[in-house]
Design an enzyme around this catalytic site. Structure first.
Site, PDB file in Angstrom:
ATOM      1  N   LYS A 193      30.033  62.462  40.513  1.00  0.00           N
ATOM      2  CA  LYS A 193      29.712  61.106  40.983  1.00  0.00           C
ATOM      3  C   LYS A 193      30.350  60.032  40.106  1.00  0.00           C
ATOM      4  O   LYS A 193      29.987  58.859  40.212  1.00  0.00           O
ATOM      5  CB  LYS A 193      28.194  60.929  41.064  1.00  0.00           C
ATOM      6  CG  LYS A 193      27.533  61.933  42.018  1.00  0.00           C
ATOM      7  CD  LYS A 193      26.096  61.562  42.370  1.00  0.00           C
ATOM      8  CE  LYS A 193      25.476  62.600  43.309  1.00  0.00           C
ATOM      9  NZ  LYS A 193      24.212  62.212  43.899  1.00  0.00           N
ATOM     10  N   LYS A 238       5.745  55.706  69.799  1.00  0.00           N
ATOM     11  CA  LYS A 238       5.022  56.819  69.179  1.00  0.00           C
ATOM     12  C   LYS A 238       5.169  58.079  70.022  1.00  0.00           C
ATOM     13  O   LYS A 238       4.917  58.030  71.242  1.00  0.00           O
ATOM     14  CB  LYS A 238       3.541  56.429  69.059  1.00  0.00           C
ATOM     15  CG  LYS A 238       2.732  57.398  68.249  1.00  0.00           C
ATOM     16  CD  LYS A 238       1.336  56.861  67.976  1.00  0.00           C
ATOM     17  CE  LYS A 238       0.539  57.891  67.201  1.00  0.00           C
ATOM     18  NZ  LYS A 238      -0.780  58.107  67.744  1.00  0.00           N
ATOM     19  N   PRO A 277      23.923  59.795  53.700  1.00  0.00           N
ATOM     20  CA  PRO A 277      25.062  59.530  52.808  1.00  0.00           C
ATOM     21  C   PRO A 277      24.618  59.637  51.351  1.00  0.00           C
ATOM     22  O   PRO A 277      23.471  59.301  51.035  1.00  0.00           O
ATOM     23  CB  PRO A 277      25.426  58.072  53.133  1.00  0.00           C
ATOM     24  CG  PRO A 277      24.223  57.493  53.784  1.00  0.00           C
ATOM     25  CD  PRO A 277      23.528  58.618  54.480  1.00  0.00           C
ATOM     26  N   ASP A 278      25.476  60.141  50.486  1.00  0.00           N
ATOM     27  CA  ASP A 278      25.196  60.128  49.045  1.00  0.00           C
ATOM     28  C   ASP A 278      25.694  58.776  48.534  1.00  0.00           C
ATOM     29  O   ASP A 278      26.892  58.564  48.361  1.00  0.00           O
ATOM     30  CB  ASP A 278      25.893  61.300  48.349  1.00  0.00           C
ATOM     31  CG  ASP A 278      25.450  61.414  46.905  1.00  0.00           C
ATOM     32  OD1 ASP A 278      25.331  60.361  46.229  1.00  0.00           O
ATOM     33  OD2 ASP A 278      25.219  62.536  46.436  1.00  0.00           O
ATOM     34  N   ILE A 279      24.776  57.857  48.332  1.00  0.00           N
ATOM     35  CA  ILE A 279      25.130  56.461  48.025  1.00  0.00           C
ATOM     36  C   ILE A 279      25.969  56.376  46.750  1.00  0.00           C
ATOM     37  O   ILE A 279      27.021  55.727  46.714  1.00  0.00           O
ATOM     38  CB  ILE A 279      23.862  55.592  47.873  1.00  0.00           C
ATOM     39  CG1 ILE A 279      22.991  55.721  49.133  1.00  0.00           C
ATOM     40  CG2 ILE A 279      24.219  54.137  47.607  1.00  0.00           C
ATOM     41  CD1 ILE A 279      21.598  55.110  49.001  1.00  0.00           C
ATOM     42  N   ASP A 306      17.587  63.141  50.883  1.00  0.00           N
ATOM     43  CA  ASP A 306      18.904  63.726  51.163  1.00  0.00           C
ATOM     44  C   ASP A 306      19.126  63.952  52.654  1.00  0.00           C
ATOM     45  O   ASP A 306      20.253  64.070  53.104  1.00  0.00           O
ATOM     46  CB  ASP A 306      19.047  65.054  50.405  1.00  0.00           C
ATOM     47  CG  ASP A 306      19.173  64.817  48.908  1.00  0.00           C
ATOM     48  OD1 ASP A 306      19.873  63.855  48.521  1.00  0.00           O
ATOM     49  OD2 ASP A 306      18.543  65.558  48.119  1.00  0.00           O
ATOM     50  N   ASN A 361       9.176  61.046  50.112  1.00  0.00           N
ATOM     51  CA  ASN A 361       8.833  61.824  48.921  1.00  0.00           C
ATOM     52  C   ASN A 361       7.835  61.006  48.095  1.00  0.00           C
ATOM     53  O   ASN A 361       7.632  59.820  48.360  1.00  0.00           O
ATOM     54  CB  ASN A 361      10.100  62.177  48.125  1.00  0.00           C
ATOM     55  CG  ASN A 361      10.846  60.923  47.711  1.00  0.00           C
ATOM     56  OD1 ASN A 361      10.332  60.105  46.978  1.00  0.00           O
ATOM     57  ND2 ASN A 361      12.068  60.766  48.214  1.00  0.00           N
ATOM     58  N   LYS A 381      26.989  66.897  37.963  1.00  0.00           N
ATOM     59  CA  LYS A 381      26.704  65.726  38.798  1.00  0.00           C
ATOM     60  C   LYS A 381      27.339  64.462  38.225  1.00  0.00           C
ATOM     61  O   LYS A 381      27.851  63.613  38.945  1.00  0.00           O
ATOM     62  CB  LYS A 381      25.192  65.538  38.889  1.00  0.00           C
ATOM     63  CG  LYS A 381      24.792  65.414  40.302  1.00  0.00           C
ATOM     64  CD  LYS A 381      23.433  65.803  40.650  1.00  0.00           C
ATOM     65  CE  LYS A 381      23.561  66.778  41.813  1.00  0.00           C
ATOM     66  NZ  LYS A 381      22.345  67.343  42.235  1.00  0.00           N
ATOM     67  N   PHE A 403      20.416  59.393  38.189  1.00  0.00           N
ATOM     68  CA  PHE A 403      19.285  60.202  37.744  1.00  0.00           C
ATOM     69  C   PHE A 403      19.443  61.593  38.336  1.00  0.00           C
ATOM     70  O   PHE A 403      20.089  61.763  39.376  1.00  0.00           O
ATOM     71  CB  PHE A 403      17.957  59.593  38.232  1.00  0.00           C
ATOM     72  CG  PHE A 403      17.424  58.533  37.304  1.00  0.00           C
ATOM     73  CD1 PHE A 403      18.112  57.350  37.118  1.00  0.00           C
ATOM     74  CD2 PHE A 403      16.235  58.743  36.609  1.00  0.00           C
ATOM     75  CE1 PHE A 403      17.635  56.374  36.253  1.00  0.00           C
ATOM     76  CE2 PHE A 403      15.741  57.767  35.750  1.00  0.00           C
ATOM     77  CZ  PHE A 403      16.443  56.589  35.577  1.00  0.00           C
TER      78      PHE A 403
HETATM   79  N1  CTP Z   1      21.503  59.715  45.223  1.00  0.00           N
HETATM   80  C1  CTP Z   1      22.184  58.894  46.087  1.00  0.00           C
HETATM   81  N2  CTP Z   1      22.207  59.173  47.417  1.00  0.00           N
HETATM   82  C2  CTP Z   1      21.608  60.274  47.905  1.00  0.00           C
HETATM   83  C3  CTP Z   1      20.898  61.126  47.030  1.00  0.00           C
HETATM   84  C4  CTP Z   1      20.874  60.813  45.696  1.00  0.00           C
HETATM   85  O1  CTP Z   1      22.755  57.902  45.637  1.00  0.00           O
HETATM   86  N3  CTP Z   1      21.638  60.514  49.201  1.00  0.00           N
HETATM   87  C5  CTP Z   1      21.490  59.395  43.780  1.00  0.00           C
HETATM   88  C6  CTP Z   1      20.114  59.366  43.172  1.00  0.00           C
HETATM   89  O2  CTP Z   1      19.563  58.061  43.186  1.00  0.00           O
HETATM   90  C7  CTP Z   1      20.359  59.850  41.751  1.00  0.00           C
HETATM   91  C8  CTP Z   1      21.550  60.773  41.876  1.00  0.00           C
HETATM   92  O3  CTP Z   1      22.185  60.425  43.102  1.00  0.00           O
HETATM   93  O4  CTP Z   1      20.729  58.803  40.898  1.00  0.00           O
HETATM   94  C9  CTP Z   1      21.274  62.239  41.841  1.00  0.00           C
HETATM   95  O5  CTP Z   1      20.552  62.659  42.931  1.00  0.00           O
HETATM   96  P1  CTP Z   1      20.841  64.082  43.649  1.00  0.00           P
HETATM   97  O6  CTP Z   1      22.271  64.234  43.950  1.00  0.00           O
HETATM   98  O7  CTP Z   1      19.856  64.175  44.745  1.00  0.00           O
HETATM   99  O8  CTP Z   1      20.611  65.096  42.522  1.00  0.00           O
HETATM  100  P2  CTP Z   1      19.377  65.778  41.926  1.00  0.00           P
HETATM  101  O9  CTP Z   1      18.277  64.813  41.833  1.00  0.00           O
HETATM  102  O10 CTP Z   1      19.856  66.349  40.669  1.00  0.00           O
HETATM  103  O11 CTP Z   1      18.915  66.896  42.915  1.00  0.00           O
HETATM  104  P3  CTP Z   1      19.516  67.869  44.042  1.00  0.00           P
HETATM  105  O12 CTP Z   1      20.956  68.093  43.801  1.00  0.00           O
HETATM  106  O13 CTP Z   1      18.699  69.047  43.877  1.00  0.00           O
HETATM  107  O14 CTP Z   1      19.264  67.109  45.302  1.00  0.00           O
END
Ligand code: CTP
Length: 400
Positions: free
Chosen positions: A339, A284, A302-304, A274, A205, A335, A321
């Site tokens: 989280k 390649k 994974p959602d860290i 994501d 991104n 959120k 954020f």
């Molecule tokens: N985050 C994370 N791991 C991910 C994606 C996001 O830790 N795989 C963290 C980001 O660094 C940020 C927070 O989670 O601090 C919110 O990100 P996200 O859940 O992607 O929410 P939005 O940015 O609000 O967007 P969307 O739900 O539309 O993806």
């Protein structure tokens, strides 16, 4: 307004001191320049006078206001004495009590922070006499800015270059910032992640990494011990910060998990992808082997933040954020709860002004007990400062 005395001594790099004055003034400092007689052979006092908007003092008996005992008055009035460039001769004099210039006189009368940035040929810099003088001055709590290595004015290569004016100004700024986050261990993530599907191609991104970098620099200036885990960016690496470069979301997760137990504050400003391609091919992918389309199946990363929140310890502060196309506060609050965050920073990414690649942003900071601060468009540097000050006011100040 903080006030800086800038001492300039004889060196070909004295011209860089003009830029130091300009940058300090731009950041809102009052700057007064003091020059040794020999320094005026390299740059005219008039140049410094115009840029600093203050009279320059070279000769005590010609330039200083002696009715007011100016070397003492200035030493009491100003907050920091920066000497850049500092010659071997000046460093030698300052280490043994010789005060044959107004600049040297000020040095002995100055009781606050002194920062010296030497510049000279590497043989001169490394000379045991010069090194002994520097060691002595360090032992009486004078701070030094290490010279850069590279090509020198004499045509030789080596250590001895005056660092960039930007770096010297950052060092001054760090010195003069109140240490409101002293000793706090802060882990910051920033930048984009890259999700590879072969060794030369990836999904990512447009995150520039600026917010993470500014958060790290400001937190360092506030006295925190900072680690910045960042995706690849085109930005400089911050000094005084542990810098860990990663590629993918899973790399970032591993590095965050390694450190999470020991930190006080986590700020996840990274734009973590994501999704990642399910299959990664070494080497390649050759286009001859593909007909018209190439199917790229994506799997969730994974959602860290969600993962590390599961083991969040009492007293730790977690900041997330939320990058949205519209500033939807309900979604951000959801959120924040999901989280287990203490703070969420909501920012708009669909505006022309603000968002990923821009230098500015407009955010809403929401705490878990719904204290809300809405900003106007500010530079990302100002936004970083606002977030850290919010954390200080809300939690850190109360513990101290
Ligand atoms: N985050 C994370 N791991 C991910 C994606 C996001 O830790 N795989 C963290 C980001 O660094 C940020 C927070 O989670 O601090 C919110 O990100 P996200 O859940 O992607 O929410 P939005 O940015 O609000 O967007 P969307 O739900 O539309 O993806």
């Amino acid at each position: 307004m903080k006030k800086v005395l800038l001492g300039v001594s004889a060196s070909i790099s004295a011209y860089k001191a003009v830029e130091i004055v300009r940058l300090l003034k731009k950041r809102g400092y009052k700057v007064k320049v003091l020059m040794t007689e020999d320094a005026t052979k390299f740059v005219s006092p008039l140049t410094f006078e115009v840029v600093s908007e203050e009279a320059v003092i070279v000769d005590q008996f010609k330039d200083a206001d002696n009715k007011k005992v100016e070397h003492i008055r200035l030493a009491r009035e100003y907050d920091l004495l920066l000497i850049a460039p500092a010659s071997l001769d000046l460093i030698g004099k300052l280490s043994c009590g010789i005060a044959d210039s107004f600049l040297a006189l000020i040095f002995y009368a100055f009781e606050k922070k002194v920062l010296i940035s030497p510049a000279m040929n590497s043989s001169m810099y490394n000379h045991p006499v010069n090194q002994k003088n520097i060691e002595y001055l360090k032992s009486i709590r004078v701070d030094f800015i290490e010279p850069d290595s590279g090509s020198l004015a004499c045509g030789e290569e080596g250590i001895g270059r005056l660092p960039s004016p930007e770096y010297i100004v950052e060092r001054v700024e760090a010195e003069l910032t109140d240490k409101i986050l002293k000793d706090k261990k802060i882990l910051i993530t920033g930048g984009p992640t890259r999700e590879k599907f072969d060794d030369f191609r990836f999904l990512s991104n447009p995150s520039s990494g600026k917010t993470g970098l500014f958060l790290a620099e400001k937190a360092r200036n506030f006295g925190a011990k900072v680690t910045l885990i960042s995706g690849k960016t085109a930005l400089k690496r911050p000094w005084g910060v542990e810098y860990v470069e990663i590629e993918s979301a899973r790399d970032m997760e591993r590095e965050v998990k390694k450190r999470i137990k020991d930190i006080d504050i986590l700020i996840m400003s990274a734009a973590v992808a994501d999704f990642r391609p399910e299959i990664y091919k070494k080497g390649k992918i050759k286009k001859e082997k593909i007909k018209d389309t190439y199917d790229l199946k994506l799997v969730k990363n994974p959602d860290i933040l969600k993962e590390v929140s599961k083991a969040k310890k009492e007293g730790q502060i977690f900041v997330g954020f939320s990058a949205q196309e519209d500033l939807n506060m309900d979604e951000a609050k959801k959120k924040l709860k999901e989280k287990k965050l203490d703070l969420i920073v909501l920012n708009k990414i669909s505006d022309k002004r603000g968002g990923f690649e821009s230098d500015e942003n407009k955010v809403i900071i929401i705490s878990k007990d719904e204290d809300i601060e809405k900003t106007r468009f500010l530079s990302k540097e100002e936004i970083a400062e606002k977030i850290l000050k919010f954390i200080y006011e809300k939690w850190v100040k109360k513990e101290r």
